[in-house]
Design a protein around this motif. Sequence first.
Motif, PDB file in Angstrom:
ATOM      1  N   VAL A   5      -2.863   5.726  -1.436  1.00 31.19           N
ATOM      2  CA  VAL A   5      -4.149   5.996  -0.788  1.00 31.19           C
ATOM      3  C   VAL A   5      -3.984   6.053   0.726  1.00 31.19           C
ATOM      4  CG1 VAL A   5      -6.480   5.116  -0.406  1.00 31.19           C
ATOM      5  CG2 VAL A   5      -5.428   4.910  -2.661  1.00 31.19           C
ATOM      6  N   HIS A   6      -3.188   5.141   1.290  1.00 33.81           N
ATOM      7  CA  HIS A   6      -3.077   5.011   2.738  1.00 33.81           C
ATOM      8  C   HIS A   6      -1.760   5.554   3.288  1.00 33.81           C
ATOM      9  CE1 HIS A   6      -6.668   2.673   3.624  1.00 33.81           C
ATOM     10  NE2 HIS A   6      -6.422   1.912   2.588  1.00 33.81           N
ATOM     11  N   SER A   7      -1.824   6.044   4.527  1.00 35.68           N
ATOM     12  CA  SER A   7      -0.644   6.244   5.350  1.00 35.68           C
ATOM     13  C   SER A   7      -0.551   5.027   6.271  1.00 35.68           C
ATOM     14  CB  SER A   7      -0.789   7.518   6.186  1.00 35.68           C
ATOM     15  OG  SER A   7      -1.845   7.365   7.125  1.00 35.68           O
ATOM     16  N   VAL A   8       0.486   4.958   7.104  1.00 36.28           N
ATOM     17  CA  VAL A   8       0.580   3.850   8.064  1.00 36.28           C
ATOM     18  C   VAL A   8      -0.649   3.834   8.958  1.00 36.28           C
ATOM     19  CG1 VAL A   8       1.852   2.931  10.044  1.00 36.28           C
ATOM     20  CG2 VAL A   8       3.101   3.770   8.054  1.00 36.28           C
ATOM     21  N   ASP A   9      -1.011   5.006   9.487  1.00 34.15           N
ATOM     22  CA  ASP A   9      -2.116   5.084  10.440  1.00 34.15           C
ATOM     23  C   ASP A   9      -3.440   4.673   9.807  1.00 34.15           C
ATOM     24  OD1 ASP A   9      -3.178   5.954  13.076  1.00 34.15           O
ATOM     25  OD2 ASP A   9      -4.242   7.418  11.872  1.00 34.15           O
ATOM     26  N   SER A  10      -3.740   5.184   8.602  1.00 31.70           N
ATOM     27  CA  SER A  10      -5.024   4.857   7.987  1.00 31.70           C
ATOM     28  C   SER A  10      -5.099   3.381   7.604  1.00 31.70           C
ATOM     29  CB  SER A  10      -5.284   5.740   6.768  1.00 31.70           C
ATOM     30  OG  SER A  10      -4.422   5.389   5.689  1.00 31.70           O
ATOM     31  N   PHE A  11      -3.940   2.809   7.209  1.00 30.68           N
ATOM     32  CA  PHE A  11      -3.966   1.396   6.822  1.00 30.68           C
ATOM     33  C   PHE A  11      -4.147   0.504   8.044  1.00 30.68           C
ATOM     34  CE2 PHE A  11      -2.081  -2.715   5.628  1.00 30.68           C
ATOM     35  CZ  PHE A  11      -2.908  -3.021   4.554  1.00 30.68           C
ATOM     36  N   VAL A  12      -3.564   0.885   9.190  1.00 31.63           N
ATOM     37  CA  VAL A  12      -3.773   0.124  10.421  1.00 31.63           C
ATOM     38  C   VAL A  12      -5.259   0.082  10.766  1.00 31.63           C
ATOM     39  CG1 VAL A  12      -3.443   0.187  12.935  1.00 31.63           C
ATOM     40  CG2 VAL A  12      -1.475   0.439  11.409  1.00 31.63           C
ATOM     41  N   HIS A  13      -5.919   1.249  10.683  1.00 31.25           N
ATOM     42  CA  HIS A  13      -7.356   1.293  10.988  1.00 31.25           C
ATOM     43  C   HIS A  13      -8.164   0.512   9.944  1.00 31.25           C
ATOM     44  CE1 HIS A  13      -7.439   4.046  14.402  1.00 31.25           C
ATOM     45  NE2 HIS A  13      -6.438   4.688  13.831  1.00 31.25           N
ATOM     46  N   PHE A  14      -7.785   0.636   8.673  1.00 27.66           N
ATOM     47  CA  PHE A  14      -8.466  -0.095   7.610  1.00 27.66           C
ATOM     48  C   PHE A  14      -8.335  -1.600   7.830  1.00 27.66           C
ATOM     49  CE2 PHE A  14      -7.851  -2.383   3.569  1.00 27.66           C
ATOM     50  CZ  PHE A  14      -9.098  -2.212   2.998  1.00 27.66           C
ATOM     51  N   TYR A  15      -7.144  -2.056   8.185  1.00 21.73           N
ATOM     52  CA  TYR A  15      -6.885  -3.487   8.372  1.00 21.73           C
ATOM     53  C   TYR A  15      -7.691  -4.026   9.551  1.00 21.73           C
ATOM     54  CZ  TYR A  15      -3.906  -7.638   7.705  1.00 21.73           C
ATOM     55  OH  TYR A  15      -3.435  -8.893   7.428  1.00 21.73           O
TER      56      TYR A  15
ATOM     57  N   GLU B  42       0.819  -1.211   0.000  1.00 24.25           N
ATOM     58  CA  GLU B  42       0.000   0.000   0.000  1.00 24.25           C
ATOM     59  C   GLU B  42       0.857   1.267   0.000  1.00 24.25           C
ATOM     60  OE1 GLU B  42      -3.181   0.536  -0.374  1.00 24.25           O
ATOM     61  OE2 GLU B  42      -3.551  -1.606  -0.629  1.00 24.25           O
ATOM     62  N   LEU B  43       1.964   1.247   0.736  1.00 22.66           N
ATOM     63  CA  LEU B  43       2.783   2.451   0.848  1.00 22.66           C
ATOM     64  C   LEU B  43       3.611   2.720  -0.409  1.00 22.66           C
ATOM     65  CD1 LEU B  43       4.020   2.353   4.553  1.00 22.66           C
ATOM     66  CD2 LEU B  43       2.065   3.552   3.574  1.00 22.66           C
ATOM     67  N   THR B  44       3.723   1.727  -1.279  1.00 20.94           N
ATOM     68  CA  THR B  44       4.454   1.932  -2.534  1.00 20.94           C
ATOM     69  C   THR B  44       3.503   2.048  -3.730  1.00 20.94           C
ATOM     70  OG1 THR B  44       4.755  -0.485  -2.714  1.00 20.94           O
ATOM     71  CG2 THR B  44       6.544   0.783  -1.714  1.00 20.94           C
ATOM     72  N   ARG B  45       2.199   2.004  -3.444  1.00 17.15           N
ATOM     73  CA  ARG B  45       1.201   2.142  -4.517  1.00 17.15           C
ATOM     74  C   ARG B  45       1.196   3.578  -5.053  1.00 17.15           C
ATOM     75  NH1 ARG B  45      -3.493  -0.720  -5.389  1.00 17.15           N
ATOM     76  NH2 ARG B  45      -3.346  -1.726  -3.330  1.00 17.15           N
ATOM     77  N   LYS B  46       0.980   3.723  -6.339  1.00 19.23           N
ATOM     78  CA  LYS B  46       0.898   5.048  -6.952  1.00 19.23           C
ATOM     79  C   LYS B  46      -0.395   5.165  -7.744  1.00 19.23           C
ATOM     80  CE  LYS B  46       5.900   5.700  -7.273  1.00 19.23           C
ATOM     81  NZ  LYS B  46       7.035   5.968  -8.168  1.00 19.23           N
TER      82      LYS B  46
END
Length: 269
Positions: free
Chosen positions: A111-121, A104-108
């Motif tokens: 969309v996500h930061s670390v924090d938003s992806f933690v909550h999404f997961y 996710e963090l290398t996607r272009k």
Amino acid sequence: MTHSQTNTHKHYQQLSFSDRATIQALRAAGDTATVIAQKLHRSKATISREITRGSVTQLDSKRHSYQVYLAETAQAMHDRKRDRTGHYAFLKTGRAFFKALARELTRKPRVHSVDSFVHFYRDQGKACPSTTTVYRYIDAGLLELDNMTLPKKLRRRIKGYKNAHKRKNKKIYGDSIELHPAAVNDRTGVGHWEGDLVKGIRLADEPALMTLTERYSRTVIIVKIPDYHAGTCLKALQDTIDDYGAKEFESITFDNGSEFAKLSEIVGT
């Protein structure tokens, strides 16, 4: 008696972040440790210890101090305790999470930061470490990620962020949190809120609690909603903004769940 105690211990499960979020909402609604224990099917002692560990002292507008339980604080303390005792369990059990995070963090475009992806997961019902723990692992060189791959920390306003292109499609609703002004991330201004849902049963037709937490003062607004379809969430949030006054809401951030798909239609913030 001995047999009963053995079974209780065998089936004991540690509190999850979802449990802690529920405790925060129920405490804010005025429930006692006894009532919360009954609702979560846990012992009163477990809930009492959790509330004690996760409570922080805050000041109201008249500078009077009071105690409030915060799920994020409790989770961070839990993670720190696990790390201090040498248990890096998520490094082994969370391989799927870290692999997905790196992707996710290398996607272009990202969309996500670390924090938003933690909550999404976590919203998928999956276990993962807290944002603080992820950053700690990265700083310690324990992951393939490094700080150069992370979204920039917004310590200053992004020029022209209000006119930035809005990345939307059927799965990405509203603006990315990377467009936050610095005041939101640094908690240096009032009126910036975080929204979430506390769900007892993961069925969209079941009742839920919509929680709004002001990032600077940690003021919490809790609204009970009959279900959490997108239209219901939109109406509940719009009614809340109208009741309290639009001037109290400079910004509101939700995750990318489908129940929040219509929140870009909100009027007044």
